[in-house]
Write an enzyme that holds these catalytic residues in place. Structure first.
Site, short mmCIF file in Angstrom:
data_model
loop_
_atom_site.label_atom_id
_atom_site.label_comp_id
_atom_site.label_asym_id
_atom_site.label_seq_id
_atom_site.Cartn_x
_atom_site.Cartn_y
_atom_site.Cartn_z
CG ASP A 239 -14.32 -13.75 -9.35
OD1 ASP A 239 -14.78 -12.90 -10.13
OD2 ASP A 239 -13.22 -13.62 -8.77
CG ASP B 227 -11.19 -6.95 -9.96
OD1 ASP B 227 -11.83 -7.13 -8.92
OD2 ASP B 227 -10.79 -7.89 -10.68
C1 DGJ Z 1 -11.13 -10.84 -10.13
C2 DGJ Z 1 -12.36 -10.64 -10.94
O1 DGJ Z 1 -13.50 -10.88 -10.18
C3 DGJ Z 1 -12.27 -11.51 -12.18
O2 DGJ Z 1 -13.46 -11.43 -12.92
C4 DGJ Z 1 -11.09 -11.07 -12.99
O3 DGJ Z 1 -11.31 -9.77 -13.48
C5 DGJ Z 1 -9.83 -11.15 -12.15
N1 DGJ Z 1 -9.96 -10.45 -10.91
C6 DGJ Z 1 -8.66 -10.58 -12.90
O4 DGJ Z 1 -7.54 -10.52 -12.14
#
Ligand code: DGJ
Length: 707
Positions: free
Chosen positions: A508, A449
């Protein structure tokens, strides 16, 4: 030399006779076999007239345009040597301008290497031009400072001409959870530039800059496009000069002082990936997908993922997660990914990034018991990390404040700062921590991430380069490891990091309505099997919108499928539908993940029709999606594109999970019968009457060649 590169219906003709850098005479449809004499005739015939009030020689756009060639548009290369003219050092204070062609050679059947530099020396630019067998063009420059003073480079872009009929431009913008919103406009005199300064492509990443004939669509129109294979700051642009020259350009966005080349050092630009088609955006995708698939073949079928984020967030409790593991195994999940919250002190998003060891409080026996459970239930194990980030409230930040990138007064973002990967000690620490995790646990997959912009002026180039080095390094020591690029969803989807990762987290939002739109555009560049698409809860966490399970299942079928839902809270009936969906995904994934993506241009923006047709056009799977209320009582027919016009196909509904909700006194006759058998030409030209879907519903169909 006049070089003619040809592949898959595309031709590139370069006039490399000098004196300036080569001129692209043609980038477009295949010109067929041309002899050397015909190529020379073509180059002569292409020499433009000299208009009044202009330079006294035919003005032609070169691969590296500069004012010294008579070019008054945006220069392809810009910079200057340090110092002041006359300060005693040869070349001091001189601008980069007068580029001449030195040599051009062939390094392969469709590969050229071109050397240019100023007549007075001080610089050598080596340009690689390569046309893939799918007709994807790649170009990059290597700029070497051969002077005795530093060279301050501010731009080294790849510039390609597009013909005058390309007078409409498409690129993308977006927001968190709304990535890749298309925006279109007329090409006008001047420059339309999209720059990103996030240190990552960002949610508003321009992604592709497409120029095409007016009104081009998925299945029609001539189109030309560029993408920069780079995950840092960049610029894509479309320019039309009053002279009549139109072009697309792409390059890294270099901050002042970011690229200072000491004597004898080299700056290598990212590759610009360029593609054209006479068959609209689907034609671009077909070339790009074919090339990406050949270049980065996947390591086997894409496993169904369950990612824990929206199921448990930071509530990491072994019993709870064990129940989720069991529920996942029961429906047929193949990969279980433990998201954020597993490392020391990470109870929320305000702390602990950087402290990459398993939290002894919540995981007193380490991750072993969970990993063992996952593997004993036949799944492989994945783990979330965000290696480039540090929470100010972490042991790492307290011990090494000097390892943080950017000014200390800059605001935090999601309560985090950035680790300076270009700092050798920080890099070594991270490499060691990640290596230790990968060596301790059988981790098949890292969800990598990156949840904030860098906000570090001039720091993006070195950070991006170091990131690529780290990823490459891990791939060498852990060759079986798969990595997903995630950046608060789809904030880092590009062909630079694409060389080093196996999957992208597309967004997301797991709201299927958003996902339909996002996938439609993200897949113009990336093949479906690289794009994670997850089945979310009945009420989407990010939008609060409730949608039917059938719509969610149909949406998450197209992509690398996964689940982002607490299955332990689902009903037995829902879990049975999820199991049926996984079985269908596994059956269909050879087709979905190798076939040709086809998207129909719908006159009704509330209806989307798309599908995937296999390579020999013997089978296809299609989705009709009702985003909103149809614009007419009788919706536009299902015109199934991409099938063989000569063959007959049996078209039938594909039922996965609950049937789509409709409002129709009587369904179309062919659906009452359960199928229609018609030639591909009829299916594409006339189509079949569509069912009257409620808004936010999707109907799936298969087409199979008969006989
Ligand atoms: C952002 C990501 O896009 C989510 O899927 C998740 O992994 C969160 N971060 C976790 O902090």
């Amino acid at each position: 030399m006049i070089a003619h590169l040809r592949a898959a219906g595309a031709s590139l003709v370069l006039d490399a006779r000098g004196p300036y850098p080569p001129v692209v005479l043609h980038w477009g449809g295949d010109l067929g076999d041309l002899t050397e004499a015909e190529l020379t005739d073509l180059a002569e015939a292409a020499t433009p007239p000299v208009p009044p009030s202009a330079v006294d020689q035919p003005l032609r756009l070169t691969l590296l345009p500069t004012p010294g060639q008579g070019w008054t548009g945006r220069p392809g290369i810009a910079g200057h040597w340090a110092g002041r003219p006359g300060d005693g050092r040869p070349g001091a204070g001189r601008p980069v301008d007068d580029l001449r062609l030195h040599t051009v050679g062939r390094t392969g059947p469709r590969d050229l290497v071109i050397e240019c530099g100023p007549a007075a020396g001080g610089l050598r630019v080596t340009t690689d031009v390569s046309l893939s067998e799918q007709g994807v063009l790649r170009v990059r420059h290597q700029v070497r400072n051969t002077a005795e003073v530093d060279l301050h480079l501010t731009a080294a872009d790849v510039v390609l001409p597009v013909p005058e009929q390309a007078d409409e431009v498409l690129d993308f913008t977006g927001l968190w959870a709304h990535e890749r919103r298309p925006q279109r406009g007329r090409m006008r005199d001047g420059t339309w530039t999209r720059q990103t300064r996030h240190g990552r492509p960002g949610h508003d990443d321009p992604y592709l800059m497409v120029a095409g004939t007016a009104g081009f669509g998925f299945r029609h129109g001539q189109v030309w496009a560029v993408h920069l294979a780079w995950s840092g700051d960049k610029q894509l642009y479309a320019e039309r000069q009053a002279t009549g020259h139109s072009l697309l350009g792409a390059g890294e966005l270099l901050a002042p002082g970011e690229m200072i080349l000491p004597p004898d050092s080299i700056y290598t630009t990212p590759w610009t990936v360029a593609v054209c088609s006479d068959a609209g955006l689907d034609g671009l995708s077909e070339r790009l997908h074919g090339w990406i698939r050949a270049r980065r073949p996947l390591r086997g079928p894409r496993p169904v993922v369950l990612n824990t984020w929206e199921a448990v967030y930071f509530d990491h409790d072994l019993d709870r997660l064990t129940r989720l593991v069991d529920a996942a195994a029961q429906v047929g999940v193949e990969r279980f990914v433990l998201d954020d919250g597993w490392f020391t002190g990470r109870v929320d998003d305000r702390r602990a990034l950087g402290d990459w060891s398993v939290d002894p409080q919540r995981w007193p026996a380490g991750l072993g018991p969970l990993v063992d459970r996952v593997r004993s239930r036949g799944m492989d194990f994945g783990l979330w990390v965000e290696p480039e980030m540090v929470s100010p409230d972490s042991d790492l930040a307290r011990a090494h404040p000097d390892w943080l990138l950017g000014p200390t007064h800059a605001p935090t973002w999601r309560y985090q700062r950035v680790l300076d990967l270009d700092n050798p000690d920080a890099y070594r620490y991270l490499r060691e921590r990640l290596g230790a995790l990968l060596d301790t646990y059988p981790i098949a997959y890292l969800k990598w991430d990156h949840n904030r912009d860098l906000l570090a002026a001039g720091g993006a180039h070195r950070q991006t380069t170091a990131l690529y080095r780290l990823l490459a390094d891990l791939r060498v020591t852990h060759p079986d490891l798969e990595i997903e690029s995630c950046a608060s969803g789809g904030g880092r989807i590009d062909l630079g990091i694409g060389e080093l990762v196996d999957r992208f987290w597309t967004s997301d939002t797991n709201d299927p309505l958003d996902r339909q739109r996002i996938l439609r555009w993200t897949s113009v560049l990336m093949p479906l099997e690289y794009l994670g698409g997850h089945l979310g809860a009945g009420t989407a966490h990010v939008t609060g919108r409730a949608t039917d399970l059938g719509f969610r299942l149909a949406t998450a079928l197209f992509g690398h499928a996964g689940i982002e839902w607490d299955l332990t809270a689902a009903t037995d009936a829902e879990r049975a539908d999820v199991a049926g969906w996984i079985a269908a995904y596994r059956r269909l994934r050879p087709l979905l993940h190798t076939g040709t993506l086809v998207r129909t241009d719908s006159p009704d923006p509330a209806r989307q029709l798309y599908g995937v047709v296999d390579a020999d056009r013997s089978a296809g799977v299609f989705a009709l999606v009702a985003l909103d209320a149809a614009r007419s009582a009788l919706p536009v027919p299902l015109r199934l594109a991409g099938l063989d016009p000569q063959r007959r196909y049996r078209v039938s509904p594909l039922r996965i999970g609950p049937a789509p909700a409709t409002l129709q006194v009587r369904p179309p006759a062919w659906l009452q019968r359960g199928e229609a058998v018609l030639p591909g030409r009829v299916l594409a030209e006339i189509g079949l009457p569509a069912p009257l879907l409620h808004p936010q519903q999707a109907a799936l169909f298969t087409a199979g060649a008969v006989g």
